[in-house]
Design a protein around this motif. Sequence first.
Motif, mmCIF file in Angstrom:
data_model
loop_
_atom_site.group_PDB
_atom_site.id
_atom_site.type_symbol
_atom_site.label_atom_id
_atom_site.label_comp_id
_atom_site.label_asym_id
_atom_site.label_seq_id
_atom_site.Cartn_x
_atom_site.Cartn_y
_atom_site.Cartn_z
ATOM 1 N N ASP A 82 -68.241 -25.097 -35.798
ATOM 2 C CA ASP A 82 -68.090 -26.492 -35.818
ATOM 3 C C ASP A 82 -67.447 -26.925 -37.385
ATOM 4 N N MET A 83 -66.593 -25.922 -38.249
ATOM 5 C CA MET A 83 -66.448 -26.414 -39.176
ATOM 6 C C MET A 83 -65.075 -27.509 -39.248
ATOM 7 N N ILE A 84 -64.642 -27.354 -38.224
ATOM 8 C CA ILE A 84 -63.517 -28.491 -37.954
ATOM 9 C C ILE A 84 -64.117 -29.268 -36.541
ATOM 10 N N GLY A 85 -64.112 -30.359 -36.363
ATOM 11 C CA GLY A 85 -64.232 -31.252 -35.473
ATOM 12 C C GLY A 85 -65.930 -31.604 -35.349
ATOM 13 N N ASN A 86 -66.239 -32.228 -34.021
ATOM 14 C CA ASN A 86 -67.670 -32.280 -33.631
ATOM 15 C C ASN A 86 -67.902 -33.571 -34.599
ATOM 16 N N VAL A 87 -68.530 -33.394 -35.779
ATOM 17 C CA VAL A 87 -68.775 -34.519 -36.843
ATOM 18 C C VAL A 87 -68.120 -34.143 -38.222
ATOM 19 N N SER A 88 -67.737 -34.950 -39.011
ATOM 20 C CA SER A 88 -67.432 -34.806 -40.100
ATOM 21 C C SER A 88 -68.639 -34.548 -41.295
ATOM 22 N N GLU A 89 -68.437 -34.101 -42.192
ATOM 23 C CA GLU A 89 -69.657 -33.625 -43.033
ATOM 24 C C GLU A 89 -69.435 -34.085 -44.644
ATOM 25 N N TRP A 90 -70.598 -34.756 -45.007
ATOM 26 C CA TRP A 90 -70.844 -35.242 -46.384
ATOM 27 C C TRP A 90 -70.703 -34.097 -47.325
ATOM 28 N N THR A 91 -69.830 -34.325 -48.544
ATOM 29 C CA THR A 91 -69.939 -33.304 -49.502
ATOM 30 C C THR A 91 -70.344 -34.129 -50.739
ATOM 31 N N LEU A 92 -70.800 -33.232 -51.734
ATOM 32 C CA LEU A 92 -71.004 -33.833 -53.050
ATOM 33 C C LEU A 92 -69.998 -34.772 -53.692
ATOM 34 N N ASN A 93 -68.817 -34.362 -53.454
ATOM 35 C CA ASN A 93 -67.565 -34.896 -54.453
ATOM 36 C C ASN A 93 -67.526 -36.497 -54.167
ATOM 37 N N CYS A 94 -66.849 -37.073 -55.331
ATOM 38 C CA CYS A 94 -66.494 -38.464 -55.284
ATOM 39 C C CYS A 94 -65.156 -38.414 -54.869
ATOM 40 N N ARG A 95 -64.391 -39.690 -54.349
ATOM 41 C CA ARG A 95 -63.108 -39.569 -54.044
ATOM 42 C C ARG A 95 -62.263 -39.446 -55.282
ATOM 43 N N GLY A 96 -61.269 -38.522 -55.333
ATOM 44 C CA GLY A 96 -60.351 -38.493 -56.186
ATOM 45 C C GLY A 96 -60.428 -37.831 -57.672
ATOM 46 N N ASP A 97 -61.826 -37.208 -57.568
ATOM 47 C CA ASP A 97 -62.213 -36.337 -58.699
ATOM 48 C C ASP A 97 -61.705 -34.980 -58.666
ATOM 49 N N ARG A 98 -60.364 -34.624 -58.436
ATOM 50 C CA ARG A 98 -59.759 -33.473 -58.414
ATOM 51 C C ARG A 98 -60.152 -32.409 -59.421
ATOM 52 N N GLN A 99 -60.285 -33.166 -60.720
ATOM 53 C CA GLN A 99 -60.721 -32.077 -61.804
ATOM 54 C C GLN A 99 -62.024 -31.690 -61.763
ATOM 55 N N LEU A 100 -62.805 -32.732 -61.247
ATOM 56 C CA LEU A 100 -64.180 -32.366 -61.075
ATOM 57 C C LEU A 100 -64.576 -31.231 -59.824
ATOM 58 N N LYS A 101 -63.523 -31.160 -58.784
ATOM 59 C CA LYS A 101 -63.609 -30.265 -57.901
ATOM 60 C C LYS A 101 -63.356 -29.124 -58.335
ATOM 61 N N LEU A 102 -62.552 -28.985 -59.406
ATOM 62 C CA LEU A 102 -62.177 -27.618 -60.174
ATOM 63 C C LEU A 102 -62.941 -27.029 -61.078
#
Length: 288
Positions: free
Chosen positions: A208-228
């Motif tokens: 169920d990595m795709i579908g069923n329910v969406s999953e919360w992550t640690l990241n904030c919206r828009g912080d691509r540099q922090l993702k990297l």
Amino acid sequence: MKLRIALSLCLLFQGCDSFGAADSVQAKALDLPTFQDCETCPLMTTLPPGSFEFGPIPGDKDAQPREGEQTLVEIPQAFAISVYEVTNQEYAECVSAGACNAPKGRAKKAYNSIPNIPISGISWEEAMGYAAWLSEKTGHSYRLPTEIEWEYAARGGTDTLYWWGNTMIPNKENCFGCQPDPKRPKMFPFSGVEPVGGYQPNPFGLYDMIGNVSEWTLNCRGDRQLKLAQAAGELDSIRNSACDRRVLRGSNNIIRAAAARISYFGFGKPDHPFDYMIGIRLIRDDIA
């Protein structure tokens, strides 16, 4: 796009000859070890270190500007991730201990009656609370995944729109518009959420990595540099960021197939629960 995977990951697939070709990866689980830290803890599996291209694949006509461009990211250390989305039964242990809140609204009905479907109707803050409680209970470090960890796990060594290839195939995942087989019975008329593990796993053996329910992550919206930056181990920068939206991955049962692409993401208010749409999957990062 050329997907680069560390030698340890290639060996798990018994060689790398078939990697990188669209629709060539066999959709079957690998024989990765699993474990539980307690009888009612989520079932976990350990993923090896490696590298992958983070972001939408070239030529993805449904890619959104916010998804950015592909970036090669290293996963320097192994980590464990839950094989299934956390279930009502697992989350109920935290509620019984007085450390978590039971879901409210429409999600309350499913929570009280169906133990083996994903917990839903909880906020990002409540998901963080569950991870903290589980860490204290087990003595291990549980948390929500970063976006990079989530996408690495979801791809399972593949480099296509979906983990099985570039074409939507019926009954691969539980999402709205994923060309479901009309003969497949609707199990719960009050909800599109289905029991965990009801569809095929990806090559890492994750369901169920795709579908069923969406999953919360640690990241904030828009912080691509922090993702990297996460690849350099700056988890605290992500976890402690002050933001009004946290990122959701994995689509859900009411999202159209185009949004079921692995690189797609949404976001939600961290203090807001969403009925039947959002659940959790956990990481354990203190792997010897």
